[in-house]
Write an enzyme that holds these catalytic residues in place. Sequence first.
Site, PDB file in Angstrom:
ATOM      1  N   MET A  38      46.172  18.550   1.620  1.00  0.00           N
ATOM      2  CA  MET A  38      45.101  17.336   1.563  1.00  0.00           C
ATOM      3  C   MET A  38      46.191  16.463   2.837  1.00  0.00           C
ATOM      4  SD  MET A  38      44.314  18.033  -2.268  1.00  0.00           S
ATOM      5  CE  MET A  38      46.180  17.437  -2.895  1.00  0.00           C
TER       6      MET A  38
ATOM      7  N   LEU B  52      51.230  14.315   4.734  1.00  0.00           N
ATOM      8  CA  LEU B  52      52.159  15.028   5.884  1.00  0.00           C
ATOM      9  C   LEU B  52      53.598  15.173   5.573  1.00  0.00           C
ATOM     10  CD1 LEU B  52      49.625  16.725   8.409  1.00  0.00           C
ATOM     11  CD2 LEU B  52      49.790  17.601   5.828  1.00  0.00           C
TER      12      LEU B  52
ATOM     13  N   HIS C 262      54.803  20.718   4.846  1.00  0.00           N
ATOM     14  CA  HIS C 262      53.522  20.807   5.680  1.00  0.00           C
ATOM     15  C   HIS C 262      54.275  21.309   6.967  1.00  0.00           C
ATOM     16  CE1 HIS C 262      51.471  17.572   3.231  1.00  0.00           C
ATOM     17  NE2 HIS C 262      51.105  18.723   1.930  1.00  0.00           N
TER      18      HIS C 262
ATOM     19  N   LYS D  68      55.745  26.470  -2.571  1.00  0.00           N
ATOM     20  CA  LYS D  68      56.092  25.430  -3.131  1.00  0.00           C
ATOM     21  C   LYS D  68      54.809  25.538  -4.506  1.00  0.00           C
ATOM     22  CE  LYS D  68      56.309  20.903  -4.706  1.00  0.00           C
ATOM     23  NZ  LYS D  68      55.191  20.796  -5.321  1.00  0.00           N
ATOM     24  N   ASP D  69      54.280  25.694  -3.997  1.00  0.00           N
ATOM     25  CA  ASP D  69      52.670  25.851  -4.753  1.00  0.00           C
ATOM     26  C   ASP D  69      52.461  27.052  -5.277  1.00  0.00           C
ATOM     27  OD1 ASP D  69      51.222  22.971  -5.273  1.00  0.00           O
ATOM     28  OD2 ASP D  69      52.098  23.451  -3.487  1.00  0.00           O
TER      29      ASP D  69
ATOM     30  N   GLN E 146      49.025  28.430  -7.050  1.00  0.00           N
ATOM     31  CA  GLN E 146      47.892  28.937  -6.098  1.00  0.00           C
ATOM     32  C   GLN E 146      47.940  29.595  -5.052  1.00  0.00           C
ATOM     33  OE1 GLN E 146      46.952  24.841  -3.896  1.00  0.00           O
ATOM     34  NE2 GLN E 146      48.146  25.186  -2.723  1.00  0.00           N
TER      35      GLN E 146
ATOM     36  N   VAL F  54      60.445  24.076   1.882  1.00  0.00           N
ATOM     37  CA  VAL F  54      61.364  23.305   1.772  1.00  0.00           C
ATOM     38  C   VAL F  54      61.861  22.144   1.007  1.00  0.00           C
ATOM     39  CG1 VAL F  54      62.004  20.673   4.006  1.00  0.00           C
ATOM     40  CG2 VAL F  54      60.175  23.536   4.244  1.00  0.00           C
TER      41      VAL F  54
ATOM     42  N   SER G  37      53.591  15.150  -1.179  1.00  0.00           N
ATOM     43  CA  SER G  37      53.654  14.515  -0.771  1.00  0.00           C
ATOM     44  C   SER G  37      53.456  13.517  -2.186  1.00  0.00           C
ATOM     45  CB  SER G  37      51.447  14.110  -0.343  1.00  0.00           C
ATOM     46  OG  SER G  37      51.380  15.668   0.299  1.00  0.00           O
ATOM     47  N   ARG G  38      53.235  13.807  -3.449  1.00  0.00           N
ATOM     48  CA  ARG G  38      53.183  12.774  -4.621  1.00  0.00           C
ATOM     49  C   ARG G  38      55.019  12.487  -5.257  1.00  0.00           C
ATOM     50  NH1 ARG G  38      49.710  17.172  -6.968  1.00  0.00           N
ATOM     51  NH2 ARG G  38      47.393  15.358  -7.476  1.00  0.00           N
TER      52      ARG G  38
HETATM   53  P1  AMP Z   1      49.403  19.974   0.045  1.00  0.00           P
HETATM   54  O1  AMP Z   1      48.861  18.992   1.275  1.00  0.00           O
HETATM   55  O2  AMP Z   1      50.144  19.416  -1.078  1.00  0.00           O
HETATM   56  O3  AMP Z   1      48.101  20.618  -1.020  1.00  0.00           O
HETATM   57  O4  AMP Z   1      49.730  20.864   0.868  1.00  0.00           O
HETATM   58  C1  AMP Z   1      49.216  21.967   1.461  1.00  0.00           C
HETATM   59  C2  AMP Z   1      50.137  22.704   1.858  1.00  0.00           C
HETATM   60  O5  AMP Z   1      51.433  23.007   1.833  1.00  0.00           O
HETATM   61  C3  AMP Z   1      50.090  24.111   0.237  1.00  0.00           C
HETATM   62  O6  AMP Z   1      50.153  25.314   1.201  1.00  0.00           O
HETATM   63  C4  AMP Z   1      51.453  23.279  -0.206  1.00  0.00           C
HETATM   64  O7  AMP Z   1      52.282  24.456  -0.864  1.00  0.00           O
HETATM   65  C5  AMP Z   1      52.283  23.590   1.028  1.00  0.00           C
HETATM   66  N1  AMP Z   1      53.701  22.889   0.689  1.00  0.00           N
HETATM   67  C6  AMP Z   1      53.794  21.454   0.121  1.00  0.00           C
HETATM   68  N2  AMP Z   1      54.446  21.212  -0.248  1.00  0.00           N
HETATM   69  C7  AMP Z   1      55.967  21.609   0.335  1.00  0.00           C
HETATM   70  C8  AMP Z   1      57.176  22.929   0.766  1.00  0.00           C
HETATM   71  N3  AMP Z   1      57.926  21.115   0.215  1.00  0.00           N
HETATM   72  N4  AMP Z   1      57.426  23.437   1.224  1.00  0.00           N
HETATM   73  C9  AMP Z   1      56.292  23.739   1.884  1.00  0.00           C
HETATM   74  N5  AMP Z   1      55.782  23.880   1.728  1.00  0.00           N
HETATM   75  C10 AMP Z   1      55.082  22.664   1.687  1.00  0.00           C
END
Ligand code: AMP
Length: 284
Positions: A29, A32, A36, A155-156, A159, A182, A192-193
């Site tokens: 989303m 980055l 990501h 992380k998710d 999902q 990470v 991102s939040r």
């Molecule tokens: P998002 O933009 O939050 O929808 O995340 C996009 C992808 O990046 C998803 O597969 C998340 O699980 C992954 N992601 C987000 N934050 C992390 C993190 N800290 N470590 C590893 N993957 C992440």
Amino acid sequence: MILHTIEDVREQIKNWKKEGLTIGLVPTMGALHAGHLSLIKKSVEKCDRTVVSVFVNPIQFCPGEDLDKYPRTLDADEKLCNDAGVNIVFAPSPKEMYGEGHILSNDFLTYVIPPYFYVDKLCGKSRVGHFDGVCTVVNKLFNIVQPDYAFFGQKDAQQLIIIKKMVKDLNIPVEIIPCPIVREENGLALSSRNKYLSEEDKKEAFVLSRILFNIKACYDKGITDVKALTETAYSFLNEHHNLEYLEFRDKENLEGKTVADKDTQVFIALKIGNVRLIDNILLG
Ligand code: AMP
């Protein structure tokens, strides 16, 4: 290269397929960060071509959530992707993805709906319909990009489990590659939040990983009773933390555990101020 339309992406994919190149997809989303980038790096290493989608998917936000204020940093995202060797940044508009009528009303959209057992718990409990939106958009992205591999963060974790289930149940010809979480130096999982957190809140936010790491340490010492492990969390919580859930579940099918084992994943969600944060750890 940044592309905004499905047609343009399809055209490029067609050429790559003709050349027999493998394609990796990293759905995001945007906004980055290093989390990501770890997924992107894996894809660039493993695949001949990498597509990163940047799309704040309106149908996975519930009413009253942060859709409007979700951070959008497309120029910076594009630059990060270019530097990381990404071939296409796919940044469609909601209209491009769902058509005019579906932006405000999703009534006439075909949805992919994961099984109730997977969504009536953890984040699905408070975010009703969230995983329908996730599965629908991920399925659309799979159809548009036709990747050989798709990269998702641990992380998710809920999902990731649901997407693996969807891919298996619907025979989608893609291999899902899970990627480790990470974290910042203090343990806070990147998100991102996290941008919503004040400096003060950020200091409070590492409580999630503290609780999880402590539970893992207790498990490693031989404590397996979930009630006892849950109780270890309370010494870390204070009035700034609003705990939504702390649950012990199977890493594949999300069944609840009363005795922890190597297949147990511990999931936590808590709010600090108005910011809802999630994290998880695998005990085995
Ligand atoms: P998002 O933009 O939050 O929808 O995340 C996009 C992808 O990046 C998803 O597969 C998340 O699980 C992954 N992601 C987000 N934050 C992390 C993190 N800290 N470590 C590893 N993957 C992440």
